[in-house]
Write a protein that holds these residues in place. Sequence first.
Motif, PDB file in Angstrom:
ATOM      1  N   ARG A   1      13.961  -6.498 -19.342  1.00 32.56           N
ATOM      2  CA  ARG A   1      14.394  -6.504 -20.735  1.00 32.56           C
ATOM      3  C   ARG A   1      13.452  -5.704 -21.629  1.00 32.56           C
ATOM      4  NH1 ARG A   1      16.434 -12.754 -21.917  1.00 32.56           N
ATOM      5  NH2 ARG A   1      18.079 -12.791 -20.301  1.00 32.56           N
ATOM      6  N   GLN A   2      12.188  -5.716 -21.281  1.00 32.10           N
ATOM      7  CA  GLN A   2      11.197  -5.053 -22.129  1.00 32.10           C
ATOM      8  C   GLN A   2      11.163  -3.546 -21.910  1.00 32.10           C
ATOM      9  OE1 GLN A   2       7.306  -6.694 -21.664  1.00 32.10           O
ATOM     10  NE2 GLN A   2       6.356  -5.371 -23.214  1.00 32.10           N
ATOM     11  N   ALA A   3      11.360  -3.108 -20.664  1.00 33.10           N
ATOM     12  CA  ALA A   3      11.279  -1.678 -20.350  1.00 33.10           C
ATOM     13  C   ALA A   3      12.295  -1.365 -19.257  1.00 33.10           C
ATOM     14  CB  ALA A   3       9.869  -1.301 -19.917  1.00 33.10           C
ATOM     15  N   TRP A   4      13.513  -1.070 -19.663  1.00 29.06           N
ATOM     16  CA  TRP A   4      14.608  -0.867 -18.717  1.00 29.06           C
ATOM     17  C   TRP A   4      14.371   0.309 -17.773  1.00 29.06           C
ATOM     18  CZ3 TRP A   4      16.558   3.991 -19.107  1.00 29.06           C
ATOM     19  CH2 TRP A   4      16.370   4.654 -20.332  1.00 29.06           C
ATOM     20  N   TRP A   5      13.669   1.339 -18.264  1.00 30.31           N
ATOM     21  CA  TRP A   5      13.526   2.564 -17.494  1.00 30.31           C
ATOM     22  C   TRP A   5      12.693   2.382 -16.230  1.00 30.31           C
ATOM     23  CZ3 TRP A   5      11.614   1.620 -22.372  1.00 30.31           C
ATOM     24  CH2 TRP A   5      10.230   1.467 -22.487  1.00 30.31           C
ATOM     25  N   ILE A   6      11.847   1.350 -16.204  1.00 31.58           N
ATOM     26  CA  ILE A   6      10.984   1.143 -15.047  1.00 31.58           C
ATOM     27  C   ILE A   6      11.815   0.861 -13.790  1.00 31.58           C
ATOM     28  CG2 ILE A   6       9.102  -0.242 -14.100  1.00 31.58           C
ATOM     29  CD1 ILE A   6       8.193  -0.834 -16.909  1.00 31.58           C
ATOM     30  N   ALA A   7      12.905   0.147 -13.953  1.00 29.12           N
ATOM     31  CA  ALA A   7      13.764  -0.170 -12.814  1.00 29.12           C
ATOM     32  C   ALA A   7      14.948   0.783 -12.696  1.00 29.12           C
ATOM     33  CB  ALA A   7      14.272  -1.606 -12.929  1.00 29.12           C
ATOM     34  N   VAL A   8      15.400   1.337 -13.815  1.00 30.58           N
ATOM     35  CA  VAL A   8      16.609   2.158 -13.805  1.00 30.58           C
ATOM     36  C   VAL A   8      16.402   3.453 -13.027  1.00 30.58           C
ATOM     37  CG1 VAL A   8      18.120   3.580 -15.250  1.00 30.58           C
ATOM     38  CG2 VAL A   8      17.659   1.208 -15.874  1.00 30.58           C
ATOM     39  N   PHE A   9      15.286   4.141 -13.249  1.00 31.23           N
ATOM     40  CA  PHE A   9      15.083   5.435 -12.596  1.00 31.23           C
ATOM     41  C   PHE A   9      14.966   5.314 -11.073  1.00 31.23           C
ATOM     42  CE2 PHE A   9      13.459   6.788 -16.911  1.00 31.23           C
ATOM     43  CZ  PHE A   9      14.567   7.568 -17.193  1.00 31.23           C
TER      44      PHE A   9
ATOM     45  N   ASN B   1       0.802  -1.215   0.000  1.00 30.14           N
ATOM     46  CA  ASN B   1       0.000   0.000   0.000  1.00 30.14           C
ATOM     47  C   ASN B   1       0.839   1.271   0.000  1.00 30.14           C
ATOM     48  OD1 ASN B   1      -2.501  -1.468   0.246  1.00 30.14           O
ATOM     49  ND2 ASN B   1      -1.960  -1.839   2.388  1.00 30.14           N
ATOM     50  N   MET B   2       2.169   1.116  -0.036  1.00 28.29           N
ATOM     51  CA  MET B   2       3.072   2.258  -0.007  1.00 28.29           C
ATOM     52  C   MET B   2       3.946   2.245  -1.250  1.00 28.29           C
ATOM     53  SD  MET B   2       2.742   4.167   2.718  1.00 28.29           S
ATOM     54  CE  MET B   2       1.986   4.120   4.349  1.00 28.29           C
ATOM     55  N   MET B   3       3.965   3.357  -1.969  1.00 32.71           N
ATOM     56  CA  MET B   3       4.804   3.489  -3.143  1.00 32.71           C
ATOM     57  C   MET B   3       6.189   3.964  -2.721  1.00 32.71           C
ATOM     58  SD  MET B   3       5.074   3.184  -6.434  1.00 32.71           S
ATOM     59  CE  MET B   3       3.377   3.141  -7.064  1.00 32.71           C
ATOM     60  N   SER B   4       7.140   3.057  -2.679  1.00 37.66           N
ATOM     61  CA  SER B   4       8.519   3.391  -2.330  1.00 37.66           C
ATOM     62  C   SER B   4       9.418   3.053  -3.505  1.00 37.66           C
ATOM     63  CB  SER B   4       8.962   2.613  -1.086  1.00 37.66           C
ATOM     64  OG  SER B   4       9.063   1.218  -1.368  1.00 37.66           O
ATOM     65  N   TRP B   5      10.643   3.537  -3.442  1.00 36.13           N
ATOM     66  CA  TRP B   5      11.598   3.232  -4.517  1.00 36.13           C
ATOM     67  C   TRP B   5      11.850   1.732  -4.603  1.00 36.13           C
ATOM     68  CZ3 TRP B   5      15.426   7.608  -2.783  1.00 36.13           C
ATOM     69  CH2 TRP B   5      14.952   8.830  -3.245  1.00 36.13           C
ATOM     70  N   GLY B   6      11.958   1.091  -3.457  1.00 36.68           N
ATOM     71  CA  GLY B   6      12.168  -0.349  -3.455  1.00 36.68           C
ATOM     72  C   GLY B   6      11.007  -1.094  -4.078  1.00 36.68           C
ATOM     73  N   TYR B   7       9.799  -0.651  -3.789  1.00 32.88           N
ATOM     74  CA  TYR B   7       8.618  -1.284  -4.384  1.00 32.88           C
ATOM     75  C   TYR B   7       8.632  -1.114  -5.901  1.00 32.88           C
ATOM     76  CZ  TYR B   7       3.735  -2.113  -5.640  1.00 32.88           C
ATOM     77  OH  TYR B   7       2.592  -2.571  -6.235  1.00 32.88           O
ATOM     78  N   MET B   8       9.052   0.062  -6.378  1.00 29.57           N
ATOM     79  CA  MET B   8       9.089   0.310  -7.822  1.00 29.57           C
ATOM     80  C   MET B   8      10.088  -0.611  -8.513  1.00 29.57           C
ATOM     81  SD  MET B   8       8.850   4.488  -7.861  1.00 29.57           S
ATOM     82  CE  MET B   8       8.795   4.578  -9.667  1.00 29.57           C
ATOM     83  N   VAL B   9      11.249  -0.783  -7.905  1.00 27.98           N
ATOM     84  CA  VAL B   9      12.250  -1.687  -8.483  1.00 27.98           C
ATOM     85  C   VAL B   9      11.748  -3.123  -8.447  1.00 27.98           C
ATOM     86  CG1 VAL B   9      14.593  -2.600  -8.232  1.00 27.98           C
ATOM     87  CG2 VAL B   9      14.168  -0.162  -7.903  1.00 27.98           C
ATOM     88  N   GLY B  10      11.128  -3.501  -7.335  1.00 28.34           N
ATOM     89  CA  GLY B  10      10.623  -4.861  -7.220  1.00 28.34           C
ATOM     90  C   GLY B  10       9.532  -5.174  -8.219  1.00 28.34           C
TER      91      GLY B  10
END
Length: 283
Positions: A244-252, A228-237
């Motif tokens: 491979r399909q969308a590198w920017w989702i994890a890179v930023f 329920n919390m949007m954190s940087w770790g959650y975004m990377v996870g």
Amino acid sequence: MSSPFLTSFLRRFSRNRGAMAGLAVLLAVVLMALVGPLLVTNDPWAMVGQPFAAPFSVDGLPLGSDTMGRDLMAGLLHGARVSLLIALISTTVALLIGVTLGALAGYHGGWVDSTIMRFTDLFHAVPGFALAVVMVAIFQPSIYSIVAAIAAVTWAPVARLVRSEFLSLRQREFVQAALLAGQSDTRIIFTQILPNAVSSIVVMGSLMVASAILLESALSFLGLGDPNMMSWGYMVGSARTALRQAWWIAVFPGMAIAITVLALNLVGEGLSDGLNTRLTGKK
């Protein structure tokens, strides 16, 4: 804190260019956490576009979208607040536990010291990350269980540091004079010894914030973050299935974590230099 000490501290701290750069980056991250969510209109959880939109390819989505069409920029700005909040609260709890137990062990010695240190050894015997994973898994992933787990695996080094400082400082003349003056143990601990050990605690605390951000990110990467919390770790996870399909989702968000952790380490180095009075007069 006297004015001469503050002036000397600022002079030594400012000589460390890495620390000044780290402080600038850290202030920018804090400002982003405080003001960013107010400037972004998109909800970080709302699906506002097509999934996997590349950066700068869609108006209103400067960093693109994730696997569910959510705004990555909104996620980064909101995630900064959550990641820093978790790191600061867990570090504060760990410092309170570690400083209290370390002060009691170092000041009283004897069986008190032995009992506390054997209890501390239990947390050193188990790998910290493994213990954090087990704790979060048992108590269900939430911001409370994550904070408790991070605090539980990071307080032990603080206790050992404070104990060593107290063992050294309690033999000093000013402590013996306070004992002869009839001051209570509590007063001696808080007014005589602890102020002289605070510099080491402050430096370690700054480094612990960086470690807490990394721990939260690692837990979220394994799917143990607060859903329920949007954190940087959650975004990377959440991006691990589409690297491979969308590198920017994890890179930023990954870059945000790396830059913030680096800034905190640089600031910690600067604090170490600034609080080290033996560096006075050195260039």
